[in-house]
Design a protein around this motif. Structure first.
Motif, mmCIF file in Angstrom:
data_model
loop_
_atom_site.group_PDB
_atom_site.id
_atom_site.type_symbol
_atom_site.label_atom_id
_atom_site.label_comp_id
_atom_site.label_asym_id
_atom_site.label_seq_id
_atom_site.Cartn_x
_atom_site.Cartn_y
_atom_site.Cartn_z
ATOM 1 N N LYS A 1 -5.973 35.181 25.122
ATOM 2 C CA LYS A 1 -7.191 35.697 24.510
ATOM 3 C C LYS A 1 -7.944 36.513 25.548
ATOM 4 C CE LYS A 1 -7.874 31.472 21.859
ATOM 5 N NZ LYS A 1 -7.322 30.493 22.839
ATOM 6 N N CYS B 240 0.687 24.171 29.577
ATOM 7 C CA CYS B 240 0.502 25.154 28.511
ATOM 8 C C CYS B 240 -0.895 25.722 28.612
ATOM 9 C CB CYS B 240 0.723 24.525 27.136
ATOM 10 S SG CYS B 240 0.457 25.718 25.800
ATOM 11 N N TYR C 27 3.488 28.906 27.874
ATOM 12 C CA TYR C 27 3.134 28.458 26.532
ATOM 13 C C TYR C 27 4.234 27.594 25.951
ATOM 14 C CZ TYR C 27 -0.433 31.889 27.213
ATOM 15 O OH TYR C 27 -1.495 32.562 27.733
ATOM 16 N N CYS C 28 3.825 26.466 25.402
ATOM 17 C CA CYS C 28 4.807 25.540 24.837
ATOM 18 C C CYS C 28 5.271 26.049 23.473
ATOM 19 C CB CYS C 28 4.217 24.140 24.714
ATOM 20 S SG CYS C 28 2.927 23.966 23.476
ATOM 21 N N ASP D 153 -2.422 27.332 26.512
ATOM 22 C CA ASP D 153 -3.124 27.334 25.235
ATOM 23 C C ASP D 153 -3.681 25.953 24.902
ATOM 24 O OD1 ASP D 153 -4.018 28.835 23.072
ATOM 25 O OD2 ASP D 153 -2.429 28.037 21.799
ATOM 26 N N GLY E 54 12.358 25.786 25.411
ATOM 27 C CA GLY E 54 11.188 25.647 24.556
ATOM 28 C C GLY E 54 9.883 25.993 25.225
ATOM 29 N N PHE E 55 9.950 26.596 26.373
ATOM 30 C CA PHE E 55 8.725 26.919 27.088
ATOM 31 C C PHE E 55 8.799 28.339 27.625
ATOM 32 C CE2 PHE E 55 5.042 26.259 29.646
ATOM 33 C CZ PHE E 55 4.406 25.167 29.070
ATOM 34 N N THR E 56 7.750 29.096 27.379
ATOM 35 C CA THR E 56 7.693 30.454 27.884
ATOM 36 C C THR E 56 6.827 30.473 29.135
ATOM 37 O OG1 THR E 56 7.747 31.195 25.599
ATOM 38 C CG2 THR E 56 7.170 32.826 27.269
ATOM 39 N N ILE E 57 7.448 30.671 30.261
ATOM 40 C CA ILE E 57 6.710 30.614 31.517
ATOM 41 C C ILE E 57 6.181 31.991 31.884
ATOM 42 C CG2 ILE E 57 6.923 30.208 33.994
ATOM 43 C CD1 ILE E 57 8.857 27.924 33.241
ATOM 44 N N THR E 58 4.893 32.037 32.180
ATOM 45 C CA THR E 58 4.277 33.328 32.499
ATOM 46 C C THR E 58 3.904 33.443 33.971
ATOM 47 O OG1 THR E 58 2.104 32.473 31.925
ATOM 48 C CG2 THR E 58 3.323 33.578 30.188
ATOM 49 N N PHE F 183 -0.294 36.716 24.378
ATOM 50 C CA PHE F 183 -0.989 35.585 23.779
ATOM 51 C C PHE F 183 -2.288 35.179 24.462
ATOM 52 C CE2 PHE F 183 3.322 33.982 22.220
ATOM 53 C CZ PHE F 183 3.224 34.811 21.132
#
Lengths: 151, 151
Positions: free
Chosen positions: A19, B103, B142-143, B105, A129-133, A17
């Motif tokens: 950019k 987040c 990302y949330c 984003d 609910g959160f994707t941690i990178t 995700f």
DNA sequence: CCCTTATATGATACACAGTGACAGGAAAGA
DNA sequence: TCTTTCCTGTCACTGTGTATCATATAAGGG
């Protein structure tokens, strides 16, 4: 030196995700000098500091070019941008993940050697609910010099 | 509301080598409203956001006053200043140490519940010649909403 | 080796977040 | 109510980084 002259650096690695920025297309004289200057261990200059040093080799380089390249290179993954709101950004020639240490008095930044940090499992976080990178960890305190000066 | 009207908050706690700020002397109308506005759970507004909300109750308040008070209150320990998340500083009405989640984003910031973070030993760091007083940890990712929008 | 073309540069103006200075206003204690 | 001094609103300003655009130049092709 990080990249032989004329060799295009690797294309930005794809990342969920994120950019992706324009990557480097040309190894210009200015860019080469900049990369060369940044390639020092445990040094975290501001754009202004980089500018002053690069000017010794490229006296007509503009501050805009320095900013532009620091931005491109960090987004491309060749260097690291250390961002802290309200203060000056700093840059780190070392792109591999590591932690930093900041003196609250003089503002200087150092690398934290990996072996100095003790935790058994490298930190696990789960938030629904959160994707941690990734994560950023900054240690704060006072360097030896500032400690001394204040005594 | 954090402080009853007319009650002076505690004097700044002394802290090794930290220059202590002027602490609050007077509970002004503006300051009271600002503290009231900041007293929400899991909200991390920028100074600009605080300004717009406070203006509903104090339409003639200046942005300078907002900045001034956010600075005084955070240095005094009543609120927390979040500097590591993006270009604008954010503020947190919760003064107790905890971690944040950002987040990448939309730029929004959330609290990380303590129980979500797992490390067996409570993070120990030793760097010769450096007196460490604290650390700041920011999780990035990302949330749910931004994840959805991008699919 | 030179030509072509798109990328990068230098110059400059600009935007944004936050700070400083100061006269006037208003909390808090007497 | 009076006095003191801290705080506010105004406004100018600083410092850091960005946008624009004409010109220069790196890199690949002939």
């Amino acid at each position: 030196m990080r990249l032989p002259i004329g060799v295009r650096p690797a294309r930005p690695k794809e990342y969920l995700f994120v950019k992706m920025p324009n990557s480097i297309q040309r190894m210009t004289r200015q860019r080469r000098i900049l990369l060369d200057v940044l390639d020092r261990k445990n040094w975290h200059p501001t754009a202004e500091e980089v500018y002053h040093i690069v000017r010794k080799q490229a006296p007509r380089i503009s501050l805009g070019t320095v900013y532009r390249n620091l931005d491109i290179l960090s987004r491309q993954g060749t260097i690291t941008k250390i961002e802290e709101a309200g203060t000056q950004r700093r840059y780190d020639g070392n792109p591999t993940p590591h932690y930093h240490l900041k003196c609250l008095d003089c503002g200087e930044v150092w690398d934290v050697p990996d072996e100095a940090v003790t935790w058994q499992r490298p930190l696990d976080v789960a938030i629904p609910g959160f994707t941690i990178t990734g994560h950023r960890l900054l240690f704060e305190g006072y360097c030896a010099r500032c400690m001394e000066e204040r005594q």
